[in-house]
Design an enzyme around this catalytic site. Structure first.
Site, mmCIF file in Angstrom:
data_model
loop_
_atom_site.group_PDB
_atom_site.id
_atom_site.type_symbol
_atom_site.label_atom_id
_atom_site.label_comp_id
_atom_site.label_asym_id
_atom_site.label_seq_id
_atom_site.Cartn_x
_atom_site.Cartn_y
_atom_site.Cartn_z
ATOM 1 N N GLY A 137 47.495 17.943 -11.179
ATOM 2 C CA GLY A 137 48.296 17.040 -10.351
ATOM 3 C C GLY A 137 48.556 17.515 -8.932
ATOM 4 O O GLY A 137 47.746 18.203 -8.305
ATOM 5 N N SER A 138 49.727 17.129 -8.423
ATOM 6 C CA SER A 138 50.055 17.401 -7.019
ATOM 7 C C SER A 138 51.550 17.619 -6.863
ATOM 8 O O SER A 138 52.318 17.406 -7.801
ATOM 9 C CB SER A 138 49.634 16.197 -6.163
ATOM 10 O OG SER A 138 50.386 15.054 -6.546
ATOM 11 N N GLY A 173 58.313 8.955 6.697
ATOM 12 C CA GLY A 173 57.098 8.527 5.985
ATOM 13 C C GLY A 173 57.240 7.089 5.541
ATOM 14 O O GLY A 173 58.143 6.764 4.780
ATOM 15 N N ILE A 177 56.061 5.790 -1.203
ATOM 16 C CA ILE A 177 57.257 6.500 -1.674
ATOM 17 C C ILE A 177 58.426 6.313 -0.710
ATOM 18 O O ILE A 177 59.543 5.977 -1.112
ATOM 19 C CB ILE A 177 56.943 7.995 -1.928
ATOM 20 C CG1 ILE A 177 55.932 8.105 -3.091
ATOM 21 C CG2 ILE A 177 58.207 8.797 -2.224
ATOM 22 C CD1 ILE A 177 55.481 9.509 -3.422
ATOM 23 N N GLY A 178 58.178 6.477 0.598
ATOM 24 C CA GLY A 178 59.238 6.309 1.595
ATOM 25 C C GLY A 178 59.817 4.900 1.561
ATOM 26 O O GLY A 178 61.036 4.707 1.639
ATOM 27 N N GLU A 180 59.664 2.661 -0.991
ATOM 28 C CA GLU A 180 60.335 2.333 -2.256
ATOM 29 C C GLU A 180 61.763 2.899 -2.261
ATOM 30 O O GLU A 180 62.711 2.215 -2.642
ATOM 31 C CB GLU A 180 59.514 2.852 -3.443
ATOM 32 C CG GLU A 180 58.222 2.040 -3.641
ATOM 33 C CD GLU A 180 57.404 2.454 -4.862
ATOM 34 O OE1 GLU A 180 57.879 3.284 -5.663
ATOM 35 O OE2 GLU A 180 56.269 1.943 -5.006
ATOM 36 N N VAL A 262 56.064 12.508 3.260
ATOM 37 C CA VAL A 262 54.905 12.442 4.157
ATOM 38 C C VAL A 262 53.593 12.677 3.418
ATOM 39 O O VAL A 262 52.536 12.778 4.042
ATOM 40 C CB VAL A 262 55.036 13.463 5.320
ATOM 41 C CG1 VAL A 262 56.193 13.081 6.225
ATOM 42 C CG2 VAL A 262 55.199 14.883 4.791
ATOM 43 N N GLY A 263 53.639 12.755 2.106
ATOM 44 C CA GLY A 263 52.402 12.909 1.347
ATOM 45 C C GLY A 263 52.527 13.980 0.284
ATOM 46 O O GLY A 263 53.576 14.622 0.143
ATOM 47 N N HIS A 434 50.017 -24.635 -12.758
ATOM 48 C CA HIS A 434 50.951 -25.061 -11.703
ATOM 49 C C HIS A 434 52.332 -25.327 -12.299
ATOM 50 O O HIS A 434 52.415 -25.976 -13.341
ATOM 51 C CB HIS A 434 50.447 -26.353 -11.042
ATOM 52 C CG HIS A 434 51.400 -26.861 -9.990
ATOM 53 N ND1 HIS A 434 51.503 -26.281 -8.749
ATOM 54 C CD2 HIS A 434 52.322 -27.860 -10.038
ATOM 55 C CE1 HIS A 434 52.435 -26.919 -8.056
ATOM 56 N NE2 HIS A 434 52.955 -27.873 -8.819
HETATM 57 C C1 FAD Z 1 58.120 9.215 -6.429
HETATM 58 C C2 FAD Z 1 56.736 8.884 -6.889
HETATM 59 C C3 FAD Z 1 56.434 7.596 -7.291
HETATM 60 C C4 FAD Z 1 55.170 7.281 -7.728
HETATM 61 N N1 FAD Z 1 54.923 5.996 -8.130
HETATM 62 C C5 FAD Z 1 53.666 5.664 -8.536
HETATM 63 C C6 FAD Z 1 53.383 4.363 -8.994
HETATM 64 O O1 FAD Z 1 54.268 3.511 -9.058
HETATM 65 N N2 FAD Z 1 52.121 4.077 -9.385
HETATM 66 C C7 FAD Z 1 51.101 5.009 -9.336
HETATM 67 O O2 FAD Z 1 49.973 4.700 -9.686
HETATM 68 N N3 FAD Z 1 51.356 6.262 -8.940
HETATM 69 C C8 FAD Z 1 52.608 6.614 -8.549
HETATM 70 N N4 FAD Z 1 52.857 7.906 -8.166
HETATM 71 C C9 FAD Z 1 51.750 8.883 -8.223
HETATM 72 C C10 FAD Z 1 51.534 9.372 -9.663
HETATM 73 O O3 FAD Z 1 52.728 9.934 -10.120
HETATM 74 C C11 FAD Z 1 50.407 10.395 -9.708
HETATM 75 O O4 FAD Z 1 49.248 9.850 -9.143
HETATM 76 C C12 FAD Z 1 50.094 10.816 -11.135
HETATM 77 O O5 FAD Z 1 51.220 11.398 -11.741
HETATM 78 C C13 FAD Z 1 48.937 11.811 -11.151
HETATM 79 O O6 FAD Z 1 48.654 12.183 -12.454
HETATM 80 P P1 FAD Z 1 47.989 13.578 -12.799
HETATM 81 O O7 FAD Z 1 47.745 13.537 -14.271
HETATM 82 O O8 FAD Z 1 46.844 13.815 -11.903
HETATM 83 O O9 FAD Z 1 49.045 14.679 -12.420
HETATM 84 P P2 FAD Z 1 50.646 14.891 -12.601
HETATM 85 O O10 FAD Z 1 51.325 13.668 -13.052
HETATM 86 O O11 FAD Z 1 51.056 15.532 -11.341
HETATM 87 O O12 FAD Z 1 50.703 15.904 -13.796
HETATM 88 C C14 FAD Z 1 50.229 17.212 -13.713
HETATM 89 C C15 FAD Z 1 50.905 18.027 -14.791
HETATM 90 O O13 FAD Z 1 50.264 19.292 -14.871
HETATM 91 C C16 FAD Z 1 51.221 20.298 -15.060
HETATM 92 N N5 FAD Z 1 50.638 21.558 -14.582
HETATM 93 C C17 FAD Z 1 50.292 21.870 -13.303
HETATM 94 N N6 FAD Z 1 49.761 23.100 -13.246
HETATM 95 C C18 FAD Z 1 49.765 23.568 -14.517
HETATM 96 C C19 FAD Z 1 49.350 24.793 -15.106
HETATM 97 N N7 FAD Z 1 48.806 25.762 -14.381
HETATM 98 N N8 FAD Z 1 49.542 24.951 -16.445
HETATM 99 C C20 FAD Z 1 50.090 23.967 -17.196
HETATM 100 N N9 FAD Z 1 50.492 22.799 -16.685
HETATM 101 C C21 FAD Z 1 50.321 22.602 -15.365
HETATM 102 C C22 FAD Z 1 52.404 19.815 -14.245
HETATM 103 O O14 FAD Z 1 53.611 20.407 -14.701
HETATM 104 C C23 FAD Z 1 52.365 18.318 -14.495
HETATM 105 O O15 FAD Z 1 53.161 17.947 -15.593
HETATM 106 C C24 FAD Z 1 54.151 8.266 -7.749
HETATM 107 C C25 FAD Z 1 54.440 9.571 -7.356
HETATM 108 C C26 FAD Z 1 55.719 9.884 -6.943
HETATM 109 C C27 FAD Z 1 56.004 11.291 -6.548
#
Ligand code: FAD
Length: 461
Positions: A137-138, A173, A177-178, A180, A262-263, A434
């Site tokens: 993730g990020s 931003g 997110i900003g 919402e 900001v990202g 409709h």
């Molecule tokens: C406030 C907010 C609102 C959002 N709203 C939306 C939305 O409405 N719709 C949408 O499509 N997207 C939304 N997003 C984006 C969305 O949350 C992400 O795109 C999505 O969660 C990415 O999924 P992922 O599986 O790549 O990673 P993540 O959800 O980031 O999950 C990664 C997981 O890996 C775990 N991890 C990391 N490193 C390790 C490690 N070394 N060992 C074990 N575990 C680890 C982390 O703890 C985490 O639980 C939003 C994001 C934010 C911040």
């Protein structure tokens, strides 16, 4: 080997990959260091959508006065609101735990690092696997001078905990997110300003759609400052003094709470990936269409691979990686819809008008304003639009952009249409019920041919 497939991270990407690998008969484990369900379920999509629903209710209650219902001044019990929001999160994350268990995926809690190309270290445990899927993730990007303190200067996670409503709220931003959170805090009663560096909010969106959303925000009193940079801040007894720079001029804004949105930056480093030969570029882990990294038995999916950083992209990539790891010929080749869940919602799929032009298309554009929609009127909605982009020669639908109620659900029809190679004429010929908001898609397609019924037709090329 302990496992056939081992997934690092249990966010949308990770749990989709783990479940699909297990469904395909692979002995699978998923490692999670912090929270099952990842960002989306715990501090992203789900809790923000819960708060946005509350914001919508508050606005609707106020709006109802215009058609004769006065609910009085709303009182918001922030503790109850927090409990409800946390309850939704707990139900869903609990659901993911049971789904993993039900599919016989071993959940290993702890931080994973790669020791060698087939060995992952979690605490004092070494786990070996034939295939590894990285789904880490990020995390939010910080900006110098605006370091988060978890109280007055927060990132999205901090902004989710509404323990009090700040009088003056600033979002740095102007993307999803900003915006919402600006919608949420404004509905709760804050005076809200949004600062965006680019010359329009949601810079990735179609310009007409972004402008329409901006208009709606400004109409309700949210200040939007584009082409503006937040330079620095100073905390004083009266609040936080922020210096802004716009067109070479500086101005000061005093606020009580700042959201830095900001990202986000990918979590591809510090895991031992590079040490085992996986290429990592500025934190992102590049992959091919099968989601394989340059080390073929190590896959990467979701936010850690490349933008857009969206949950449904992560989910789909997770499925592709798991299927390919299980020996199926899966590849990622789909368009990605995007939704901003403000009120009104902004949703899009396919190309913006500019992208279509840049790609060499002679474009055919159709716009249908929701002010001309009977259904919108019955809902008390007078703003919003549907804009379609088609190709002049083939009539193929290239892009769909909408601002309005349920735009996030409407975009699914457009995504299907693009995936199925639909033309604007196909959309015009599809009978829509409709009165519905969905009819606006049909009328926008008709407008592109100068044949809309409910608006004067201005053909634009
Ligand atoms: C406030 C907010 C609102 C959002 N709203 C939306 C939305 O409405 N719709 C949408 O499509 N997207 C939304 N997003 C984006 C969305 O949350 C992400 O795109 C999505 O969660 C990415 O999924 P992922 O599986 O790549 O990673 P993540 O959800 O980031 O999950 C990664 C997981 O890996 C775990 N991890 C990391 N490193 C390790 C490690 N070394 N060992 C074990 N575990 C680890 C982390 O703890 C985490 O639980 C939003 C994001 C934010 C911040």
């Amino acid at each position: 080997m302990d496992y056939e497939v081992l997934v690092i991270g249990s966010g949308p990407g990770g749990y989709h990959a783990a479940i699909r690998a297990a469904q395909l008969g692979k002995k699978t484990a998923c490692v999670e260091q912090e929270y099952v369900g990842g960002v989306c379920l715990n501090v992203g999509c789900i809790p923000t959508k819960a708060l946005l629903h509350v914001a919508e209710d508050l606005r609707e209650a106020k709006h109802a006065k215009s058609y004769g219902i006065d609910f009085g001044e709303p009182k918001v019990d922030l503790k109850k609101l927090e409990a409800w929001k946390s309850g939704v999160v707990q139900k869903l994350t609990g659901g993911v735990r049971s789904l993993l268990k039900g599919n016989k995926v071993d959940l290993i809690e702890g931080r994973a690092t790669l020791k060698d190309p087939h060995t992952v270290q979690v605490g004092d445990r070494s786990v070996t696997a034939e295939k590894i899927i990285v789904a880490t993730g990020s995390e939010p990007i910080e900006i110098p001078g605006f370091e988060t303190d978890g109280e007055r200067i927060v990132n999205s996670t901090g902004a989710l905990l509404v323990s009090e409503v700040p009088k003056r709220f600033l979002a740095i931003g102007g993307s999803a997110i900003g915006l919402e959170f600006s919608d949420i805090y404004h509905a709760l009663g804050s005076d809200v300003t949004v600062v965006e560096l680019m010359d329009e909010i949601v810079p990735t969106a179609d310009r007409d759609a972004a402008k329409e959303l901006r208009k709606s925000f400004e109409k309700r009193g949210i200040k939007i400052l584009t082409s503006t940079k937040a330079l620095n801040q100073k905390k004083t007894a009266d609040g936080i003094e922020v210096t802004l720079e716009r067109g070479g001029e500086r101005e000061t804004l005093v606020v009580d709470k700042i959201l830095v949105a900001v990202g986000r930056k990918p979590r591809g480093t510090g895991l031992g990936l590079e040490e085992v030969g996986v290429t990592v570029e500025r934190g992102f882990v590049p992959t091919n269409a099968h989601m394989q990294t340059n080390v073929p038995h190590i896959y990467a999916i979701g936010d850690v691979t490349k933008p857009p950083l969206l949950a449904h992209k992560a989910m789909k990539e997770g499925i592709v990686a798991a299927e390919h790891a299980a020996g199926k010929p899966a590849a990622y080749d789909t368009i990605v819809p995007a939704v901003v869940y403000t009120s009104p919602e902004l949703a899009s799929v396919g190309m913006t008008e500019q992208e279509a032009k840049d790609a060499g298309h002679k474009v055919r554009v159709g716009v249908f304003p929701l002010a001309a929609s009977g259904r919108a009127m019955t809902l008390g909605v007078s703003e919003g639009l549907v804009k379609v982009i088609g190709d002049e020669e083939t009539d193929l639908l290239l892009g769909f952009h909408m601002v309005g109620p349920a735009a996030g659900d409407m975009v699914a029809e457009a995504a299907l249409a693009i995936e199925m190679g639909a033309t604007l004429e196909d959309i015009s010929l599809t009978q829509h019920a409709h009165p519905t908001i969905a009819e606006s898609f049909m009328e926008a397609a008709e407008a592109a041919h100068g044949m809309a019924i409910h608006v004067a037709n201005k053909r634009r090329r």
